[in-house]
Design an enzyme around this catalytic site. Sequence first.
Site: not given
Length: 567
Positions: A107, A112, A161, A386
């Site tokens: 993350s 993105t 995202s 994550e």
Amino acid sequence: MESALHARDKIGVQDFVLLEDYNNVNAFLENLRKRFRANLIYTYIGSVVVSVNPYKSIGIYGRDTMEEYRGVNFYELPPHLYAIADTAYRSMKHEGTDQCVLISGESGAGKTEASKYILQYLAQCSGHVGEVDRVKDRLLQSNPVLEAFGNARTNRNDNSSRFGKYMDIEFDFKGAPVGGHINNYLLEKSRVVSHVTGERNFHIFYQLLQSEDSSLLSQLKLSSDPTQYHYLAQGECTQVATLNDHKDFVTVQKALSILGFSDTEVNSLWSTVGAILHLGNMRYEDSREGLAQFKDISLAGNVAKLLQVPEDILQHSLTHRSIEARNEKLVSPLTVEQALYARDALAKAVYERLFSWLVRRLNASLGKKSKSRKNLMGILDIYGFEIFGLNGFEQFCINYCNEKLQQLFIELTLRSEQEEYLREGIEWEPVEYFDNKIICDLVEEKHKGIIAVLDEECLRPGDVGDAPFLTKLIQTVGKHEHFITHEMLDYEGRKTIGRDQFRLIHYAGEVTYTVAGFVDKNNDLLYRSLKEAASASADPLMREIFPQSELQSQKRPPTVSCYVQDK
């Protein structure tokens, strides 16, 4: 520009394959660090590019740079995303083979942004004719819409995202884009109703409140102050320095227009988003009988008006639950706790279905009905791995998806290559790698994996809960080498994990999951009375996302983990 690009050749090694001590982790990291300090964020490993997010603009994108990489041999210029995109595009065009770009990382790694740069490059390098430009515009304009409804500020990333996306771009035999299709996966709908300190809800809620159209906010009965809304203020972070909600809302409105959304559709979109905000502000109190009643019934009126649902039906559905059993319909009133659960469940369901409708509508705008031969270029952008201070069911699902992606990566880049060398009798030094199939099996094995145990707990009759789930999990997979619980550790180890937690040793590191909410979130229960109320709406959008046909089905909806596994 060219000299600036070639100046990079002098710093570190461009391709880790050429690293003298390629088995040395420290040498690998030092090369990455050396290049990063010189603003060289890309380094190859053969045909794979490793990227380090600089969290700042470093001036290596744009049309001039695109033209530098256009049609150039992969290794002729320094490492760049554009080289990956160009190689994939030319292979598709000249060899007539479908291509796919996989983007993975933790993350906040910049996945993105990478997918946007690749999409922009493909739009730039493929022809400019009237219809082609129209398709390109729509492909590019889908991004701000999806980001507004699917992205949020987290403590790792201001534009994270919170859903997975796979986009197929269709090209004709000349290499011109003629259409596209988007698949969305695993929207983090729990964010609609709760988020931790320092984080925000989805961007669109804050953007809508910053609309310059005061008549729109008046029509929706909304204030421009996000702190007035329970679903927005929980993170104590309603404004972010790097985001301009007002400007971004203008961009979204323009994108919806280019994508061909009608005024009726756009009005329904804003009404639904506004209704969710009012829903979050609903409060309940105990009646004399100890049952839930509204503190301010006018809020239910606002929601009913915006969703075009009869007010009495909506009020009843938010304070009562209906159950059908043996052709009998039973109605029972809710306690305050149950009513709050129902409120949040409706908000999550409406937003999730709205998002899926939005993707379907984008696909209708991007699609082109043609029987002529087409090639596909796929771009996969999913959640990053994550590891937070507190990890729950959402992180479990996200990390499982990343395990599966890592398994695919291993298959495509390591195992298959070495097997081909073996078949062809080529001498090489075998590359050792960790095969994470053992972790995927731990999660997904039929009847024995974590998902199977969780589903069994969700589906069994009686009083289900997170504690029985953890107990059964320990009994089933407790001896697995990648599974750890409190009781399995020594005195010092037990200080690092609670009795209501389990730890998985993932390929990317150890993650400790708290089981609170696992059963509830996996069941993803939406009371039948809420579905009945939503399907009674006069709004065409609401009727589409809550069809009457759903009420006729007696089948139990699949659990969330089953949905994730099937995807």
